[in-house]
Scaffold this motif. Structure first.
Motif, short mmCIF file in Angstrom:
data_model
loop_
_atom_site.label_atom_id
_atom_site.label_comp_id
_atom_site.label_asym_id
_atom_site.label_seq_id
_atom_site.Cartn_x
_atom_site.Cartn_y
_atom_site.Cartn_z
N VAL A 2 21.33 9.84 25.23
CA VAL A 2 22.01 9.69 24.00
C VAL A 2 22.49 8.67 24.04
CG1 VAL A 2 24.49 10.72 23.31
CG2 VAL A 2 22.98 12.49 24.43
N VAL A 3 22.19 7.82 22.73
CA VAL A 3 22.10 6.70 22.54
C VAL A 3 23.37 6.66 21.69
CG1 VAL A 3 22.18 4.11 21.40
CG2 VAL A 3 20.06 6.14 22.29
N VAL A 4 25.01 5.95 22.34
CA VAL A 4 26.27 5.49 22.38
C VAL A 4 26.27 3.80 21.72
CG1 VAL A 4 28.48 5.70 22.44
CG2 VAL A 4 27.20 7.22 23.06
N ARG A 5 26.60 3.60 20.72
CA ARG A 5 26.94 2.17 20.08
C ARG A 5 28.28 2.49 19.78
NH1 ARG A 5 21.25 1.66 16.76
NH2 ARG A 5 19.88 1.15 18.16
N GLY A 6 29.57 0.73 19.77
CA GLY A 6 30.83 0.66 19.65
C GLY A 6 30.69 -0.20 19.67
N CYS A 7 32.40 -0.73 19.92
CA CYS A 7 33.22 -1.72 19.98
C CYS A 7 34.02 -1.89 20.84
CB CYS A 7 33.07 -1.96 18.36
SG CYS A 7 32.83 -2.68 16.81
N ARG A 8 33.59 -2.47 21.83
CA ARG A 8 33.50 -2.88 23.36
C ARG A 8 34.80 -4.05 22.88
NH1 ARG A 8 31.98 -3.14 29.41
NH2 ARG A 8 31.59 -5.21 28.47
N TYR A 65 28.37 -3.36 21.28
CA TYR A 65 27.67 -2.81 22.87
C TYR A 65 26.95 -1.26 22.48
CZ TYR A 65 28.58 -2.50 27.80
OH TYR A 65 28.30 -3.05 29.45
N GLU A 66 26.21 -1.39 23.22
CA GLU A 66 25.39 -0.18 23.39
C GLU A 66 25.44 0.95 25.41
OE1 GLU A 66 21.70 0.43 21.16
OE2 GLU A 66 20.44 0.55 23.27
N TRP A 67 25.57 2.36 24.99
CA TRP A 67 25.79 3.21 26.11
C TRP A 67 23.91 3.50 26.00
CZ3 TRP A 67 30.08 1.81 24.17
CH2 TRP A 67 30.89 1.77 24.53
N ARG A 68 23.20 3.91 26.76
CA ARG A 68 22.22 4.41 26.47
C ARG A 68 22.51 6.12 27.37
NH1 ARG A 68 17.63 4.42 23.65
NH2 ARG A 68 17.80 2.45 22.23
N LEU A 69 22.77 7.16 28.11
CA LEU A 69 22.84 7.92 28.88
C LEU A 69 21.55 8.85 28.74
CD1 LEU A 69 26.13 8.38 27.61
CD2 LEU A 69 26.03 6.95 29.00
N ASN A 70 21.21 8.86 29.89
CA ASN A 70 20.22 9.88 29.95
C ASN A 70 20.61 11.27 30.69
OD1 ASN A 70 17.35 11.50 31.37
ND2 ASN A 70 17.38 9.46 31.36
N MET A 71 19.93 12.70 30.24
CA MET A 71 20.85 13.86 30.26
C MET A 71 20.16 13.95 30.89
SD MET A 71 23.29 13.92 27.77
CE MET A 71 23.38 15.66 27.31
N GLU A 81 23.75 -0.03 29.87
CA GLU A 81 24.59 -0.48 29.38
C GLU A 81 24.31 -2.34 28.43
OE1 GLU A 81 28.19 0.60 31.98
OE2 GLU A 81 28.65 -0.32 30.77
N LYS A 82 24.56 -2.24 27.24
CA LYS A 82 24.86 -3.20 26.50
C LYS A 82 24.92 -3.94 25.62
CE LYS A 82 20.39 -5.49 23.44
NZ LYS A 82 20.08 -7.00 23.77
N ASP A 83 25.23 -5.56 26.24
CA ASP A 83 25.85 -6.09 25.24
C ASP A 83 25.13 -6.39 23.49
OD1 ASP A 83 27.47 -8.60 23.13
OD2 ASP A 83 28.81 -8.62 24.93
N LEU A 84 25.59 -5.83 22.74
CA LEU A 84 24.42 -6.26 21.14
C LEU A 84 24.00 -7.19 21.20
CD1 LEU A 84 24.70 -2.98 19.40
CD2 LEU A 84 23.08 -3.08 20.63
N CYS A 85 24.88 -8.29 21.33
CA CYS A 85 25.16 -9.48 20.79
C CYS A 85 24.54 -10.54 21.42
CB CYS A 85 26.25 -9.83 20.16
SG CYS A 85 26.68 -9.44 18.50
N GLY A 86 24.51 -10.03 23.22
CA GLY A 86 23.91 -10.93 24.44
C GLY A 86 24.82 -12.15 24.57
N THR A 87 25.10 -12.93 24.65
CA THR A 87 26.10 -14.09 24.83
C THR A 87 26.72 -14.54 23.53
OG1 THR A 87 24.37 -15.73 25.04
CG2 THR A 87 24.28 -14.39 27.55
N THR A 88 26.14 -14.26 22.50
CA THR A 88 27.25 -15.17 21.46
C THR A 88 28.48 -14.83 21.11
OG1 THR A 88 25.17 -15.12 20.55
CG2 THR A 88 26.83 -15.41 19.29
N LYS A 89 29.24 -15.43 21.33
CA LYS A 89 30.68 -14.95 21.65
C LYS A 89 31.45 -14.45 19.52
CE LYS A 89 31.28 -15.64 25.77
NZ LYS A 89 31.63 -15.16 26.88
#
Length: 588
Positions: A389-395, A418-424, A431-439
Motif C-alpha cells: 500500500v503506497v501512501v504519498r503525503g506532505c510530511r 514524501y512516500e511510504w510503501r507498506l508491505n502487507m 520511506e522516501k523523500d520524493l524531492c531528494g535533497t532539494t530544499k
C-alpha cells in the motif's frame, strides 16, 4: 486546516471593568487539583445540568446573566495585532450580492467546464482573532481559527459560447456564528492556546453560557457528495450549503447516524462512490471511522479505532480495498492540560504509525506500520501496488500548530513531499523523500479526483516561499508545482538504511515577487482523456498592490503564463482548501 474543538479592523467588546492579569506562576497549583476532582462534571455533566434539566426559564436566564456579568468583569478581549506583512490575513466584509467580473486577461479556455471554483478560509468576526486576559491568565485563538467564509467564482457559458464569470463571498452561518452575531460582540472565550487555568475556565464558561466548549468555525474545506455541498472543519459536523447563494442550512449528521466531528478530507471509494470519513475527539472514543452510502442517506459502517490517544489527524486515505489511517504524535490531551501543559502538542519522541484497515474492518483488523516520527496533515494519494500500500503525503518534522519549537532547525516545520510503501505481507516499510535533497517545501496537494485511491502519475501542490514565511505560523505560498511520479527513477531503501535516491521530476509555476496563492484546485477538462488534461485554478493576492485575482494555469504547459487572470472586485484573504465543482445553471 482549522482546529477548534468542542470542542479599519478594531471592534472592541463592551468591557466595563478592566481585569487584573495574573500569570500562571502559582495559580495552577491551586486550580489543577480542583479541576481534576471535577473533570467529569466539566467535560460531560455541566452542559446537561445547565441546559437540559427542568428548571424555570427565569432561573436559567438569571444564571446566564450572572455568568455573562462574570465574564464581562473578569475577562478582557484583546485584538491580536497583525504585522504589515500579515495584512492579507485580516477579515473582509461580505458582499451584498454576486458581482459580474469585467476584467479578464486572456480567455476561458476551450473544454473548461461550467461550474464553481470555491474556497473556504478563516474570516474572524469583530475585526480579527482575539486573546483574553483574566485573573486566570491568558488564552488566545491560534492562526487556524476564525469563522469560515466561502469565496466563490462561478463560470457560466451561454448557448453561443460566451462566458459570464461572477464572484461572491459569504460567511458560513453556523449556530455559534449566529449566536455571536446576534450578541454583536465577541462572546466565546478562546480555549486552545495559553495558560492552562485560563483555557480550563474558558471551556467551563463557554459550556455554562452556550452549551458548547468552543465555536463551530466551519472554515477549512468545501466538499460535495451525492449532488449536495457542505462546508466543513473537523471541530464539528458539516453544514449543508446552497451552492448558488452560499447560505448554510442544516448540519449534515447522515440522518442522525453521525454525531461526531467530521474530517475536512473525506474520501470517495474508487468504484463504489461511498464516502469514507472519520472524527477525532479529546475523550474516548478518540477516533471513529465511518462509511456513508453513495447516495448520502445512510451510514453503512462505523468503527471505533481503539486508539489510546487523540491524534490530531486531518486527512484519511482510501484504496480500492483499504482505509489508510495516520496516527502521528500531534495530540490533543485534556490530562496534559489539567497538569498545566498544552492542550495541543507535537511530541517527536512518541511513536508514529500508519494503519491499513480493510474497508469494512474493525480495530482488530488494522495492520500497523511504525514509521519515522513526523507530522503529516495532507495525503496526496494512496493506492495498492502489488503487495504494497503506497501512501504519498506532505510530511514535516514538526507541527505548525499550535506553536513552533524555537529549537527547530530552519524550516523543519514546513512540509516536503514524501512516500511510504507498506508491505502487507512482510510488514516492511520503505520511506522516501520524493524531492531528494532539494530544499523545496510544499503542501495543500491536489490530484485529478478520478484517480483517488488508484495509482496516479501526477499531483499538484502549493510551493512555500520560505523567506516570506518566517513572521507568522502560517506559511505563504509563492507558486505551484506539478509532480511527475511516473518519471521517477527512485531507488527505495528500507528504514535506517542510507542510500542515494533520485528525486522525481517537478515542474514549477512561480508567481511574481510578493504574490501568494491559496486554495488551489485541479479542474479536469471536459472530454479529457489523459490524467493531466485540465487546469490548476487558484486565488492569488499581490501584497504590493493589495489586489486579488483568480488565475487559471494549463497543466500541459505548466510553467507557461496563465491562460486567464481574473481580477476580483475586492481583497480575498489567505485561506485553506479550494475545489472546483461542476454545476448546472439551467435551474437558476
Amino acid at each position: 486546516m482549522a482546529i477548534s474543538y468542542n470542542n479599519a479592523f478594531l471592534v472592541n467588546c463592551s468591557i466595563h471593568k478592566r481585569p487584573l492579569y495574573v500569570s500562571n506562576n502559582n495559580f495552577g497549583d491551586y486550580i489543577i487539583p480542583l479541576f481534576s476532582a471535577f473533570k467529569p462534571m466539566i467535560m460531560k455533566a455541566m452542559p446537561e445540568v445547565f441546559l437540559q434539566i427542568d428548571v424555570p426559564k427565569t432561573m436559567k436566564n438569571s444564571a446566564a446573566k450572572l455568568v455573562d456579568a462574570f465574564v464581562d468583569s473578569f475577562f478582557e478581549f484583546i485584538d491580536k495585532p497583525l504585522l504589515p506583512s500579515q495584512s492579507n490575513y485580516a477579515p473582509v466584509e461580505e458582499l451584498e450580492e454576486a458581482i459580474v467580473m469585467s476584467s479578464i486577461q486572456g480567455h476561458i479556455p476551450d473544454g473548461f467546464p461550467e461550474g464553481v471554483y470555491i474556497r473556504n478560509g478563516p474570516n474572524p468576526l469583530f475585526g480579527g482573532l482575539k486573546s483574553t486576559n483574566s485573573v486566570f491568565g491568558r488564552s488566545s485563538h491560534i492562526w487556524v481559527e476564525g469563522e469560515g467564509m466561502l469565496h466563490a467564482l462561478y463560470f457560466k457559458k451561454s448557448s453561443h459560447g460566451n462566458w459570464t464569470v461572477l464572484y461572491n463571498n459569504k460567511h458560513v452561518e453556523t449556530e455559534t456564528y449566529k449566536l455571536e452575531k446576534q450578541r454583536n460582540k465577541p462572546s466565546f472565550l478562546p480555549a486552545i492556546e495559553g495558560d492552562s487555568p485560563a483555557i480550563l475556565f474558558a471551556y467551563l464558561l463557554n459550556w455554562l453560557r452556550f452549551g458548547k466548549a468552543n465555536k463551530y468555525i466551519s472554515n477549512t474545506n468545501i466538499i460535495e457528495h451525492s449532488g449536495k455541498f457542505y462546508s466543513v472543519a473537523e471541530s464539528h459536523i458539516p453544514q449543508e450549503i446552497d451552492i448558488f447563494t452560499l447560505k448554510a442550512s442544516n448540519n449534515w449528521d447522515v440522518n442522525g447516524a453521525w454525531n461526531r466531528p467530521f474530517t475536512s478530507h473525506p474520501k470517495k471509494v474508487p468504484g463504489t462512490g461511498e464516502l469514507v470519513t472519520f472524527g477525532v475527539a479529546p475523550t474516548k472514543p478518540f477516533a471513529v471511522v465511518g462509511i456513508i452510502s453513495a447516495d448520502g442517506k445512510n451510514l453503512i459502517h462505523k468503527v471505533d479505532l481503539k486508539l489510546n490517544r487523540c491524534s490530531l489527524c486531518h486527512d484519511i486515505g482510501v484504496t480500492e480495498r483499504y482505509i489508510v489511517i495516520m496516527d502521528f504524535p500531534l495530540t490533543i490531551d485534556l490530562n496534559r492540560l489539567l497538569r498545566g501543559g498544552s492542550l495541543i502538542k507535537y511530541t517527536k519522541e512518541d511513536i508514529a504509525r500508519i494503519g491499513v484497515m480493510p474497508r469494512y474492518g474493525n480495530a482488530n483488523s488494522i495492520k500497523w506500520f511504525k514509521v519515522e516520527p513526523n507530522c503529516t496533515f495532507h495525503i496526496i494519494n494512496s493506492f495498492e501496488d502489488g503487495h504494497e500500500v503506497v501512501v504519498r503525503g506532505c510530511r514535516a518534522l514538526d507541527s505548525i500548530i499550535p506553536e513552533r519549537d524555537p529549537n527547530l532547525k530552519e524550516f523543519e516545520w514546513l512540509s516536503r513531499c514524501y512516500e511510504w510503501r507498506l508491505n502487507m505481507q512482510t510488514g516492511e516499510v520503505k520511506e522516501k523523500d520524493l524531492c531528494g535533497t532539494t530544499k523545496v517545501y510544499m503542501d495543500f496537494p491536489m490530484i485529478n479526483e478520478n484517480f483517488i485511491g488508484i495509482k496516479n502519475r501526477y499531483a499538484y501542490t502549493q510551493v512555500v516561499d520560505p523567506s516570506s514565511s518566517t513572521t507568522r505560523d502560517a506559511p505563504k505560498y509563492g507558486g505551484l508545482a506539478k509532480l511527475y511520479f511516473g518519471e521517477s527513477c527512485a531507488k527505495f531503501s528500507t528504514r535506517d538504511t542510507k542510500q542515494p535516491e533520485e528525486p522525481i521530476k517537478v515542474e514549477y509555476h512561480m508567481f511574481e515577487k510578493n504574490v501568494f496563492c491559496s486554495g488551489a484546485a485541479f479542474v479536469p477538462k471536459d472530454g479529457g482523456v489523459e490524467e493531466d488534461d485540465g487546469w490548476v485554478i487558484t486565488f492569488v493576492h499581490n501584497e504590493d498592490t493589495n489586489t486579488s485575482e483568480v488565475r487559471v494555469i494549463d497543466t500541459k504547459k505548466f510553467s507557461s503564463e496563465p491562460v486567464a487572470k481574473i481580477t476580483l472586485p475586492c481583497r480575498v484573504p489567505y485561506g485553506f482548501h479550494g475545489a472546483f465543482m461542476s454545476i448546472s445553471f439551467k435551474a437558476q
